[in-house]
Design an enzyme around this catalytic site. Structure first.
Site, mmCIF file in Angstrom:
data_model
loop_
_atom_site.group_PDB
_atom_site.id
_atom_site.type_symbol
_atom_site.label_atom_id
_atom_site.label_comp_id
_atom_site.label_asym_id
_atom_site.label_seq_id
_atom_site.Cartn_x
_atom_site.Cartn_y
_atom_site.Cartn_z
ATOM 1 N N LYS A 145 0.834 -1.193 0.000
ATOM 2 C CA LYS A 145 0.000 0.000 0.000
ATOM 3 C C LYS A 145 0.880 1.259 0.000
ATOM 4 O O LYS A 145 2.007 1.167 0.463
ATOM 5 C CB LYS A 145 -0.978 -0.029 1.175
ATOM 6 C CG LYS A 145 -0.378 0.475 2.508
ATOM 7 C CD LYS A 145 -1.427 0.867 3.486
ATOM 8 C CE LYS A 145 -1.383 2.309 3.861
ATOM 9 N NZ LYS A 145 -0.442 2.738 4.887
ATOM 10 N N HIS A 175 -1.501 -4.780 5.550
ATOM 11 C CA HIS A 175 -0.970 -5.692 6.572
ATOM 12 C C HIS A 175 -1.984 -5.955 7.687
ATOM 13 O O HIS A 175 -1.871 -6.957 8.403
ATOM 14 C CB HIS A 175 0.377 -5.205 7.114
ATOM 15 C CG HIS A 175 0.291 -4.073 8.091
ATOM 16 N ND1 HIS A 175 0.152 -2.775 7.714
ATOM 17 C CD2 HIS A 175 0.328 -4.072 9.451
ATOM 18 C CE1 HIS A 175 0.101 -2.005 8.786
ATOM 19 N NE2 HIS A 175 0.207 -2.770 9.872
ATOM 20 N N LYS A 179 -3.136 -9.646 10.374
ATOM 21 C CA LYS A 179 -3.120 -9.736 11.843
ATOM 22 C C LYS A 179 -4.040 -10.860 12.276
ATOM 23 O O LYS A 179 -5.160 -10.969 11.781
ATOM 24 C CB LYS A 179 -3.575 -8.404 12.469
ATOM 25 C CG LYS A 179 -2.581 -7.260 12.268
ATOM 26 C CD LYS A 179 -3.085 -6.001 12.939
ATOM 27 C CE LYS A 179 -2.244 -4.791 12.574
ATOM 28 N NZ LYS A 179 -1.023 -4.636 13.356
ATOM 29 N N GLU A 213 -3.237 5.319 17.790
ATOM 30 C CA GLU A 213 -1.788 5.088 17.750
ATOM 31 C C GLU A 213 -1.106 6.057 18.698
ATOM 32 O O GLU A 213 -1.471 7.232 18.760
ATOM 33 C CB GLU A 213 -1.256 5.341 16.349
ATOM 34 C CG GLU A 213 -1.791 4.372 15.319
ATOM 35 C CD GLU A 213 -0.980 4.489 14.055
ATOM 36 O OE1 GLU A 213 0.013 3.753 13.943
ATOM 37 O OE2 GLU A 213 -1.308 5.325 13.206
ATOM 38 N N HIS A 237 -6.809 0.417 6.154
ATOM 39 C CA HIS A 237 -6.907 -0.467 7.324
ATOM 40 C C HIS A 237 -8.308 -0.442 7.962
ATOM 41 O O HIS A 237 -8.910 -1.493 8.214
ATOM 42 C CB HIS A 237 -5.874 -0.078 8.381
ATOM 43 C CG HIS A 237 -4.460 -0.063 7.867
ATOM 44 N ND1 HIS A 237 -4.003 -0.945 6.930
ATOM 45 C CD2 HIS A 237 -3.403 0.725 8.176
ATOM 46 C CE1 HIS A 237 -2.719 -0.698 6.682
ATOM 47 N NE2 HIS A 237 -2.335 0.316 7.419
ATOM 48 N N LYS A 333 -3.188 9.711 15.424
ATOM 49 C CA LYS A 333 -1.815 9.523 15.896
ATOM 50 C C LYS A 333 -1.600 10.332 17.175
ATOM 51 O O LYS A 333 -2.339 11.266 17.455
ATOM 52 C CB LYS A 333 -0.828 9.983 14.823
ATOM 53 C CG LYS A 333 -0.808 9.068 13.615
ATOM 54 C CD LYS A 333 0.525 9.073 12.925
ATOM 55 C CE LYS A 333 0.526 8.212 11.677
ATOM 56 N NZ LYS A 333 0.593 6.777 11.965
ATOM 57 N N LYS A 338 -1.560 2.887 22.330
ATOM 58 C CA LYS A 338 -1.836 2.190 21.070
ATOM 59 C C LYS A 338 -2.952 1.200 21.350
ATOM 60 O O LYS A 338 -2.846 0.386 22.270
ATOM 61 C CB LYS A 338 -0.582 1.448 20.614
ATOM 62 C CG LYS A 338 -0.738 0.710 19.289
ATOM 63 C CD LYS A 338 0.603 0.125 18.861
ATOM 64 C CE LYS A 338 0.475 -0.775 17.639
ATOM 65 N NZ LYS A 338 0.341 -0.048 16.394
HETATM 66 C C1 BG6 Z 1 0.763 1.849 8.272
HETATM 67 C C2 BG6 Z 1 0.663 3.345 8.283
HETATM 68 O O1 BG6 Z 1 0.124 1.323 7.143
HETATM 69 O O2 BG6 Z 1 0.125 1.317 9.444
HETATM 70 C C3 BG6 Z 1 1.293 3.908 9.543
HETATM 71 O O3 BG6 Z 1 1.323 3.872 7.144
HETATM 72 C C4 BG6 Z 1 0.690 3.261 10.773
HETATM 73 O O4 BG6 Z 1 1.151 5.320 9.604
HETATM 74 C C5 BG6 Z 1 0.728 1.743 10.657
HETATM 75 O O5 BG6 Z 1 1.422 3.689 11.903
HETATM 76 C C6 BG6 Z 1 -0.051 1.101 11.794
HETATM 77 O O6 BG6 Z 1 0.166 -0.274 11.768
HETATM 78 P P1 BG6 Z 1 0.128 -1.139 13.112
HETATM 79 O O7 BG6 Z 1 0.307 -2.545 12.642
HETATM 80 O O8 BG6 Z 1 1.267 -0.637 13.961
HETATM 81 O O9 BG6 Z 1 -1.194 -0.880 13.749
#
Ligand code: BG6
Length: 486
Positions: A145, A175, A179, A213, A237, A333, A338
């Protein structure tokens, strides 16, 4: 088990490769006893030879805490230098042929583009110019992505890719789909009649999808300031989470059947009401007791940037299952913690027998909370009568935590790479799915330029006051019941 193949990473010396791809590949091979079946070829513009790249691999695996990696690095890792902008990759084609001969590989190839998106068209075209879109075995193309910048660019990219590869060969990575807890959403819903029978407008009051986050943008200002939270997190996501939570049951557990249902759900979403969209940007604040930068003070963020780092909005789905049920999506963010989770709030009983006021009854709603990360698990919140003479109800929770029951959860990339090797496209985003998602958010992105942008202090839960569609400051992160405005 995957067939023997050559795994080729464009962007072979990059951060994603060293932090995620190499350790995941190694772990797959180690755990499944496949190390004699897969050979890794890193491709990049750095002037490495095989020996130097093997050192790079050893370092990356060491930093990931992996041991006994020397034999694999020495025997199965190679490198090919490619100049940026090369239109024909004859050096790469020759190297691939030589490795396949030396290792008796049948010509099965994965091309993983761990590259910035502007590099995709050039590399895809040059692979095709060199005849590398075909092989004696199978060929798979993996794209990281973002897939485009908006609907138009996503359509252009899809057209370009389809000129040289067919959709069955393409693996678009989000991604989040790798998970374990996200994969479990389908099992949770469709293996448990208990939950699925209540998963509809008759029983559900509202659904909240939250990805908070704690990190800021770090050193990614150049990318992030052109992207912002809608493109970076929401369009991909959170939309994937929404699709998995709200889609209909597929007729089989097959990649196309599942992806058809996800697309169908996305197409049923009503145009987003811009009055229900809140945008925010983190200002200076305190995190872990220390003063931290606001977004505009980070790295090379331009003065006065209006790039949002927080978004919350309401989604409405116009289908039989979900008509009238709001889905609240929110992500930001530099929050205090998190935390990614999905909260499904059920309607209160039709008659409020145990509480004087209707409001109290609403506060005692049943809740299912799917905790995606960290402390993965789920909770069911329900009322119980507190022992004693007076009739007083207390909300309690049944809780399941992965850590109590299972060993280490695999990293998302490990899962996704294994699926690519096996040719399973279930967890990858199809072309029409990407376009449906951009179609939904393009108007929000366009409106963002003139939309109010609220500053929130780093280390807080986002913009306060009337702009919060739900009370997420008191929200699910601390395990309390949240109220919908309905
Ligand atoms: C990424 C974003 O795709 O996903 C990031 O570009 C973000 O900005 C990240 O921090 C979050 O992924 P995870 O797996 O840490 O929740």
């Amino acid at each position: 088990m995957p067939e023997p193949h050559l795994f080729i990473i464009h962007g072979g010396t990059g951060d994603l490769t060293s932090r995620k791809l190499m350790p995941s590949l190694y772990q797959i091979m180690d755990e499944s006893g496949m190390s004699d079946k897969v050979v890794l070829l890193g491709v990049g513009s750095k002037d490495y030879d095989d020996a130097e790249y093997r050192n790079f691999a050893r370092k990356a695996l060491g930093e990931a805490g992996l041991t006994n990696v020397d034999a694999w690095c020495d025997e199965r890792v190679y490198y090919q230098r490619v100049d940026r902008g090369e239109s024909t990759l004859s050096g790469l084609a020759d190297k691939i042929a030589a490795i396949e001969t030396a290792h008796h590989l049948p010509g099965n190839r994965v091309f993983y583009l761990a590259l910035p998106p502007m590099a995709f068209p050039g590399v895809i075209t040059s692979l095709s110019n060199s005849g590398l879109n075909q092989s004696p075995g199978w060929t798979r193309l993996v794209l990281e992505k973002p897939f485009g910048h908006d609907l138009g660019s996503a359509e252009d990219l899809n057209q370009l890719v389809h000129r040289h590869f067919n959709e069955r060969q393409i693996y678009r990575i989000d991604h989040y789909l790798g998970k374990e807890t996200v994969r479990n959403l389908l099992a949770f819903r469709f293996a448990n009649a208990l939950f699925e029978s209540s998963w509809n407008r008759d029983r559900v009051d509202a659904v909240e999808i939250t990805v908070a986050e704690s990190l800021g943008i770090g050193n990614r200002a150049a990318y992030y300031d052109n992207s912002g939270v809608i493109r970076d997190m929401l369009q991909n996501h959170l939309t994937q989470l929404l699709a998995l939570v709200a889609m209909e049951a597929p007729h089989s557990f097959d990649a196309e059947a599942i992806r058809d249902e996800k697309v169908s759900l996305l197409n049923a979403i009503r145009s987003i009401d811009l009055d229900e969209v809140t945008l925010g940007q983190y200002g200076p604040g305190v995190f872990d007791g220390e003063r931290v930068n606001g977004y505009r003070e980070e790295g090379s963020v331009p003065d006065g940037s209006r790039t949002p780092t927080y978004v919350s909005l309401k989604i409405e789905v116009d289908n039989w299952r979900w008509q009238g049920v709001p889905f609240y999506l929110r992500t930001g963010k530099r929050m205090p913690a998190k935390s990614s989770q999905i909260v499904v709030r059920f309607r209160p009983p039709p008659i409020c027998l145990f509480h004087g006021k209707r409001d109290e009854c609403v506060e005692h709603q049943n809740i299912i909370k799917l905790i995606l990360q960290p402390n993965e698990g789920f909770e069911v919140h329900f009322d119980v009568k507190s022992p004693g003479e007076t009739l007083k109800l207390t909300q309690k929770q049944l809780r399941f935590m992965y850590a109590d029951e299972f060993d280490r959860l695999p990293d998302a990339y490990q899962t996704l790479l294994f699926d690519i090797m096996q040719g399973d496209q279930t967890l990858f985003v199809r072309a029409d799915e990407v376009e449906a998602s951009w179609r939904l958010f393009d108007p929000v992105i366009e409106a963002a330029a003139d939309h109010p942008l609220h500053e929130y202090a780093a280390g807080t839960w986002g913009p306060e006051g009337r702009h919060m569609p739900i009370e997420w400051a008191a929200g699910p992160i601390r395990g309390e019941v949240t109220k919908s405005p309905r």
